[in-house]
Scaffold this active site. Structure first.
Site, PDB file in Angstrom:
ATOM      1  N   LYS A  93     -46.487  -0.459 -18.067  1.00 59.94           N
ATOM      2  CA  LYS A  93     -45.295   0.328 -17.876  1.00 59.94           C
ATOM      3  C   LYS A  93     -45.856   1.512 -17.129  1.00 59.94           C
ATOM      4  O   LYS A  93     -46.772   2.206 -17.595  1.00 59.94           O
ATOM      5  CB  LYS A  93     -45.019   0.865 -19.324  1.00 59.94           C
ATOM      6  CG  LYS A  93     -43.688   1.376 -19.471  1.00 59.94           C
ATOM      7  CD  LYS A  93     -42.401   0.503 -19.197  1.00 59.94           C
ATOM      8  CE  LYS A  93     -40.954   1.406 -18.933  1.00 59.94           C
ATOM      9  NZ  LYS A  93     -40.859   1.691 -17.682  1.00 59.94           N
ATOM     10  N   LYS A 129     -48.941   2.214 -12.382  1.00 58.37           N
ATOM     11  CA  LYS A 129     -48.207   3.377 -11.762  1.00 58.37           C
ATOM     12  C   LYS A 129     -48.063   2.451 -10.243  1.00 58.37           C
ATOM     13  O   LYS A 129     -48.647   1.756  -9.612  1.00 58.37           O
ATOM     14  CB  LYS A 129     -48.996   4.325 -11.576  1.00 58.37           C
ATOM     15  CG  LYS A 129     -47.801   5.761 -11.141  1.00 58.37           C
ATOM     16  CD  LYS A 129     -47.359   6.079 -12.331  1.00 58.37           C
ATOM     17  CE  LYS A 129     -46.496   7.253 -12.296  1.00 58.37           C
ATOM     18  NZ  LYS A 129     -45.829   7.854 -13.440  1.00 58.37           N
ATOM     19  N   ASP A 169     -39.894   7.990 -10.965  1.00 58.30           N
ATOM     20  CA  ASP A 169     -41.048   9.105 -10.788  1.00 58.30           C
ATOM     21  C   ASP A 169     -40.261   9.933  -9.726  1.00 58.30           C
ATOM     22  O   ASP A 169     -39.335   9.751  -9.220  1.00 58.30           O
ATOM     23  CB  ASP A 169     -42.426   8.538 -10.733  1.00 58.30           C
ATOM     24  CG  ASP A 169     -43.235   9.531 -10.957  1.00 58.30           C
ATOM     25  OD1 ASP A 169     -44.193  10.072 -10.036  1.00 58.30           O
ATOM     26  OD2 ASP A 169     -43.651   9.996 -11.964  1.00 58.30           O
TER      27      ASP A 169
END
Length: 450
Positions: A93, A129, A169
């Site tokens: 995640k 990420k 993000d």
């Protein structure tokens, strides 16, 4: 290098040799290892089973080409990344970042940090990420859509609701998530909740845009109350950035009785002694996608200054760095201390340099590290995963209550871990230890596979 343990020195030297050009990743690893020395001393099995060596190496790092066509009909090529760092406690995640600064070092640093952050939430999520050096700013909706479709055409084969669930993000908001999810559905013929940060009309969670900013203030409020017997009420606050995290941190700080006097973007910062008009900032940034330099045009008592780093020279009680990594250096930290700051809480990922953190800790300033204080976003992403799995949605009040409880628990887990290992008040060490311990125990239980 300030490591005292000969074993950890050897581990870090090996990491450094393997990743010698990845400054951000090495910075993140060293900061964590410095905190873990007393844990390693008290738990020899961690060394025996190579937990640190395994945890500092990603399980998988995927780099891929992203070709797309701009509005002029010209083919453009960007580079895409997904670093799947650790899945010992659950599916990977972590967000996707679209920004010109994206490279493998930044992806690895963010993925490494995400492991600890996700562990601290108490939810079963591993760390990852991803992103691209594509920069959405100035691009048309059509260009962003075509890029996202090309990006997902490669990424889809590496993700899934029980494997890896990306989120947004920097540079990846609701628009980008929508395009990415649409392409995932088109390719896979599936409506699985494989992305979080989705729109409310197709499986998103209430409070998701607000989550990181709200969570930052929930953590900071708990820190202030428990460590200084005070609160946001009546305090002056400076917030760097003007994206989702900064905007909603400002809203919550104001709700708690503070006055936010300064905000910034990549070009400069505004100072409004009467208190920033956060509704205007939100409209400027989220609707018009404008620059913060426009603020004084309609707010004559405010000033705009180029060079966003100067924002830390403004006197304040509480500083919330919410822009990007390493934005707050040692000189800025010294300026904040000189001007009487009492608390600094990170809303961005690793926004304070090691030198800045040392300044705050030496001066006895309350300091909340990002992996703890900005975990609200991934916490609500985890809650969105729960809602998707149940094909159900909670009210905004229910999500907000769960977010508050998670952030309060993160503070106390970090605080208690610091006390347990003789580092009372050091939330950097406490967050690292609390996050690490859960992952390490899961890795030990599952053998050397992970």
């Amino acid at each position: 290098m300030s490591l005292k343990s000969e074993y950890l020195q050897q581990v870090y030297k090996k990491v450094e040799m393997r990743n010698e050009h990845e400054a951000e990743f090495l910075q993140a690893v060293l900061e964590v290892l410095e905190s873990l020395e007393p844990v390693i001393e008290s738990r020899p099995e961690l060394k025996q089973y190579g937990i640190i060596e395994r945890m500092t190496e990603p399980e998988r790092a995927i780099i891929f080409r992203v070709p797309w066509i701009d509005d002029e009909g010209k083919v453009q090529v960007n580079r895409g990344f997904r670093v799947q760092f650790n899945s010992a406690i659950g599916p990977y995640k972590g967000g996707l970042r679209f920004h010109k600064s994206v490279n493998l070092s930044i992806m690895k640093f963010l993925g490494f940090e995400q492991c600890f952050k996700n562990s601290l939430t108490g939810l079963p999520m591993g760390g990852a990420k991803g992103g691209s050096d594509f920069h959405p700013q100035g691009r048309s909706d059509g260009e962003v859509m075509r890029f996202c479709q090309s990006f997902m055409t490669e990424l889809y084969r590496h993700i899934g609701p029980d494997t890896d669930v990306p989120a947004g993000d920097m540079g990846v908001g609701g628009r980008e998530i929508g395009y990415l999810y649409g392409q995932y559905r088109r390719i896979t013929n599936s409506t699985a909740g494989v992305l979080t940060g989705k729109g409310l009309s197709y499986g998103g969670s209430l409070i998701r845009p607000e989550a990181t900013g709200y969570g930052l203030c929930y953590f900071t409020q708990e820190m202030l109350q428990n460590m200084r017997d005070t609160s946001f009420d009546g305090k002056t606050v400076v917030i760097s950035g003007s994206g989702n995290v900064a905007i909603y941190a400002a809203y919550k700080a104001i709700e708690f009785g503070a006055k936010v006097v300064a905000m910034s973007d990549s070009a400069g910062y505004i100072y409004d002694k009467d208190g920033v008009d956060i509704d205007f900032i939100r409209e400027l940034k989220e609707v018009r996608r404008g620059r913060i330099a426009e603020y004084p045009e309609t707010h004559p008592n405010a000033t705009y200054t180029q060079d966003s780093t100067g924002i830390w020279n403004i006197p304040c009680d509480i500083a919330l760095p919410c822009a990007t990594q390493n934005e707050l250096g040692e000189a800025s930290a010294e300026a904040l201390v000189k001007n009487g700051v009492m608390a600094v809480a990170e809303g961005a990922n690793m926004p304070s340099t090691p030198g800045a953190v040392a300044v705050f800790q030496k001066a006895g300033i309350l300091f909340a590290p990002a992996k703890a204080s900005n975990a609200g976003g991934v916490a609500v992403s985890g809650l969105e995963m729960c809602q998707n799995s149940a094909r159900y949605s909670w009210t905004a009040e229910e999500v907000d209550r769960k977010l508050y409880e998670i952030m309060v628990n993160i503070f106390h887990n970090a605080d208690n871990a610091a006390k347990l290992y003789g580092m009372d008040g050091n939330l950097v060490a406490g967050a690292n230890i609390a996050g690490f311990t859960k992952i390490a125990d899961a890795m030990l239980a599952q053998g050397v596979t992970y």
